[in-house]
Design a protein around this motif. Structure first.
Motif, PDB file in Angstrom:
ATOM      1  N   GLN A 168       0.763  -1.106   0.042  1.00 39.83           N
ATOM      2  CA  GLN A 168      -0.052   0.002  -0.051  1.00 39.83           C
ATOM      3  C   GLN A 168       0.808   1.194  -0.012  1.00 39.83           C
ATOM      4  O   GLN A 168       0.728   2.082  -0.748  1.00 39.83           O
ATOM      5  N   LYS A 169       1.740   1.335   0.939  1.00 43.90           N
ATOM      6  CA  LYS A 169       2.669   2.233   0.910  1.00 43.90           C
ATOM      7  C   LYS A 169       3.575   2.377  -0.317  1.00 43.90           C
ATOM      8  O   LYS A 169       3.907   3.640  -0.767  1.00 43.90           O
ATOM      9  N   ALA A 170       3.879   1.457  -0.841  1.00 41.52           N
ATOM     10  CA  ALA A 170       4.844   1.312  -2.147  1.00 41.52           C
ATOM     11  C   ALA A 170       4.123   1.968  -3.138  1.00 41.52           C
ATOM     12  O   ALA A 170       4.471   2.757  -4.151  1.00 41.52           O
ATOM     13  N   THR A 171       2.764   1.545  -3.659  1.00 43.64           N
ATOM     14  CA  THR A 171       1.730   2.040  -4.374  1.00 43.64           C
ATOM     15  C   THR A 171       1.637   3.755  -4.463  1.00 43.64           C
ATOM     16  O   THR A 171       1.704   4.308  -5.291  1.00 43.64           O
ATOM     17  N   ALA A 172       1.756   4.309  -3.166  1.00 51.18           N
ATOM     18  CA  ALA A 172       1.548   5.406  -2.751  1.00 51.18           C
ATOM     19  C   ALA A 172       2.867   6.133  -3.306  1.00 51.18           C
ATOM     20  O   ALA A 172       2.829   7.311  -3.980  1.00 51.18           O
ATOM     21  N   THR A 173       3.837   5.607  -2.879  1.00 48.14           N
ATOM     22  CA  THR A 173       5.255   6.221  -3.304  1.00 48.14           C
ATOM     23  C   THR A 173       5.434   6.260  -5.002  1.00 48.14           C
ATOM     24  O   THR A 173       5.944   7.250  -5.462  1.00 48.14           O
ATOM     25  N   LYS A 174       5.002   5.194  -5.460  1.00 44.52           N
ATOM     26  CA  LYS A 174       5.011   4.907  -6.775  1.00 44.52           C
ATOM     27  C   LYS A 174       4.037   6.144  -7.577  1.00 44.52           C
ATOM     28  O   LYS A 174       4.600   6.893  -8.530  1.00 44.52           O
ATOM     29  N   ALA A 175       3.069   6.369  -7.091  1.00 37.74           N
ATOM     30  CA  ALA A 175       2.181   7.194  -7.421  1.00 37.74           C
ATOM     31  C   ALA A 175       2.758   8.842  -7.445  1.00 37.74           C
ATOM     32  O   ALA A 175       2.702   9.607  -8.432  1.00 37.74           O
ATOM     33  N   VAL A 176       3.455   8.999  -6.363  1.00 45.69           N
ATOM     34  CA  VAL A 176       3.995  10.380  -6.474  1.00 45.69           C
ATOM     35  C   VAL A 176       5.178  10.346  -7.488  1.00 45.69           C
ATOM     36  O   VAL A 176       5.375  11.306  -7.851  1.00 45.69           O
ATOM     37  N   LEU A 177       6.088   9.310  -7.419  1.00 45.38           N
ATOM     38  CA  LEU A 177       7.305   9.405  -8.527  1.00 45.38           C
ATOM     39  C   LEU A 177       6.587   9.860  -9.847  1.00 45.38           C
ATOM     40  O   LEU A 177       7.072  10.550 -10.663  1.00 45.38           O
ATOM     41  N   LEU A 178       5.455   8.931 -10.112  1.00 47.51           N
ATOM     42  CA  LEU A 178       4.837   9.116 -11.567  1.00 47.51           C
ATOM     43  C   LEU A 178       4.097  10.443 -11.757  1.00 47.51           C
ATOM     44  O   LEU A 178       4.135  11.078 -12.922  1.00 47.51           O
ATOM     45  N   ALA A 179       3.600  10.996 -10.524  1.00 39.78           N
ATOM     46  CA  ALA A 179       3.288  12.441 -10.797  1.00 39.78           C
ATOM     47  C   ALA A 179       4.253  13.546 -11.174  1.00 39.78           C
ATOM     48  O   ALA A 179       3.985  14.477 -12.152  1.00 39.78           O
ATOM     49  N   ALA A 180       5.449  13.256 -10.636  1.00 37.15           N
ATOM     50  CA  ALA A 180       6.492  14.148 -11.250  1.00 37.15           C
ATOM     51  C   ALA A 180       7.142  13.823 -12.454  1.00 37.15           C
ATOM     52  O   ALA A 180       7.735  14.583 -13.137  1.00 37.15           O
ATOM     53  N   HIS A 181       7.090  12.282 -12.564  1.00 39.56           N
ATOM     54  CA  HIS A 181       7.775  11.861 -13.952  1.00 39.56           C
ATOM     55  C   HIS A 181       6.766  10.872 -14.782  1.00 39.56           C
ATOM     56  O   HIS A 181       6.920   9.905 -14.541  1.00 39.56           O
ATOM     57  N   PRO A 182       5.733  11.349 -15.401  1.00 34.18           N
ATOM     58  CA  PRO A 182       4.827  10.663 -15.700  1.00 34.18           C
ATOM     59  C   PRO A 182       5.248   9.482 -16.767  1.00 34.18           C
ATOM     60  O   PRO A 182       4.511   8.438 -17.000  1.00 34.18           O
TER      61      PRO A 182
END
Ligand SMILES: NC(=O)C1=CN([C@@H]2O[C@H](COP(=O)(O)OP(=O)(O)OC[C@H]3O[C@@H](n4cnc5c(N)ncnc54)[C@H](OP(=O)(O)O)[C@@H]3O)[C@@H](O)[C@H]2O)C=CC1
Ligand SMILES: CC(C)=CCC[C@@H](C)[C@H]1CC[C@H]2C3=C(CC[C@]12C)[C@@]1(C)CCC(=O)[C@@H](C)[C@@H]1CC3
Length: 334
Positions: free
Chosen positions: A39-53
């Motif tokens: 769950q935490k990993a998915t949230a981190t991934k979403a933050v990374l993708l928001a900055a680097h789609p």
């Protein structure tokens, strides 16, 4: 070909900041976040993708304190990737920590106050426990689970034409006197964190000796003192609120108060930009921050003897054989 980078403990703190910084350095890296909490990993991934789609970010479930999970993650990683360029061995714990306020107060009035505040020498003790694998939890999480991961991923890491780099997150709290070859899991002592981090330094030196000729290199970083879940867990939050202004002042006396995960990841990012073959196997790379917030990396020789590193490495191989036999798992993957 874009480099493949795997980061353990990428879901928070220094690991998560490292992932952000790596994508900022090279948006093309193929990042794999190896985390125990999806769950935490998915949230981190979403933050990374928001900055680097357009970034390539994948997740793999990995609990380094469970050998079964390590073996499962290693075979999943082998299924997905043909090689690994960088393996950041970053996941770590410092559970049930007690601060000796008596030692803190007397240390503050001694000539070693700055040393004490940057290494925590003499200040901390931990209560460790045993994992389902029957190993000391701090040893297995901070070192042994990672060691098994490396051994299982050897086919992806060892390539003479294109070297790969292991980057261990050690600590300036690593201390030779906390480590013993006869009790390397630290089952009898109260400084399991110091011992496990000294053990990572030894393991890194020995891994270089055994694997450099196969194109695999190993390095050690110290992030400095960083405010993360790990450090916040040491004292109640109101204490940290009171201490925060003092911590910024301490920065005038030591460069090791990096404080933010971004700053703490400086040495890891620096290593990512170096040629693995150019690094010194006996050096530790420290993230440093000036009072004005400027970052740099400083190297310092490790307090490690190569002979001790080799004896410890042989003990790790023996333990590996024993635990894999218990799990009916092959020593190295097919
Ligand atoms: N903070 C500091 O001052 C310093 C930290 N370090 C080292 O830096 C590394 C990162 O710590 P930091 O960012 O500070 O602390 P955090 O607690 O924020 O991060 C630790 C990370 O490790 C993960 N982790 C813990 N146990 C396991 C496990 N069994 N399997 C898989 N992942 C696990 C955590 O996952 P989850 O999110 O699920 O909890 C988390 O992602 C550690 O090795 C620590 O020892 C070294 C020197 C100083
Ligand atoms: C800052 C003041 C006046 C008081 C805080 C006292 C301690 C809580 C603090 C002093 C040195 C710190 C330290 C760490 C944790 C918090 C302290 C003990 C670490 C052990 C955190 C994790 C690490 O890996 C080390 C590099 C840190 C060393 C310094």
């Amino acid at each position: 070909m874009q480099p493949v980078v795997l980061v353990t403990g990428a879901s928070s703190g220094i690991g998560s900041a490292l992932c952000k910084r790596l994508l900022r350095e090279d948006a093309g890296v193929r990042l794999c976040l190896a985390c125990r909490n999806m769950q935490k990993a998915t949230a981190t991934k979403a933050v990374l993708l928001a900055a680097h789609p357009a970034a390539q970010v994948t997740l793999v479930r990995l609990d380094v304190s469970s050998l079964e999970s390590v073996l499962r993650a290693a075979s999943e990683i082998q299924r997905r990737f043909q090689r690994l360029d960088y393996l950041f061995l970053n996941a770590g714990i410092m559970p049930n920590t007690h601060v000796s306020f008596k030692a803190l107060i007397s240390g503050l009035f001694s000539g070693r106050a700055v040393h004490m505040l940057s290494t925590a020498e003499g200040l901390l003790t931990q209560e460790d426990c045993i994992t389902a694998d029957g190993l000391q939890a701090v040893f297995e999480t901070n070192l042994f689970g990672h060691f098994i991961l490396i051994r299982q991923l050897e086919p992806l890491l060892c390539c003479l034409e294109k070297p790969s780099l292991l980057i261990w997150t050690s600590s300036s709290n690593a201390r030779k006197s906390a480590f013993s070859l006869t009790d390397y899991q630290h089952s009898k002592g109260k400084e399991s964190y110091s011992s496990s981090k000294y053990a990572t330094d030894l393991a890194s030196v020995a891994l270089n000796k055994h694997f450099n000729k196969q194109g695999l290199y190993s390095s050690v970083v110290c992030p400095g003192l960083v405010m993360t879940n790990l450090t916040y867990g040491i004292l109640p939050s109101f204490f940290w609120k009171l201490l925060m202004p003092i911590m910024w002042i301490i920065r005038f006396f030591t460069k090791t108060y990096t404080l933010t995960p971004y700053n703490g990841a400086e040495a890891q990012v620096w290593l990512f930009k170096q040629k693995p073959e150019s690094l010194d196997a006996l050096m530790k790379y420290h993230s440093c921050t000036s009072p004005m917030g400027k970052n740099c990396v400083e190297s310092q020789k490790m307090d490690v003897e190569e002979e001790t590193a080799e004896i410890f490495y042989q003990k790790l191989l023996e333990l590996e054989k024993h635990v894999l036999a218990k799990l009916n798992a092959p020593l190295s993957p097919k």
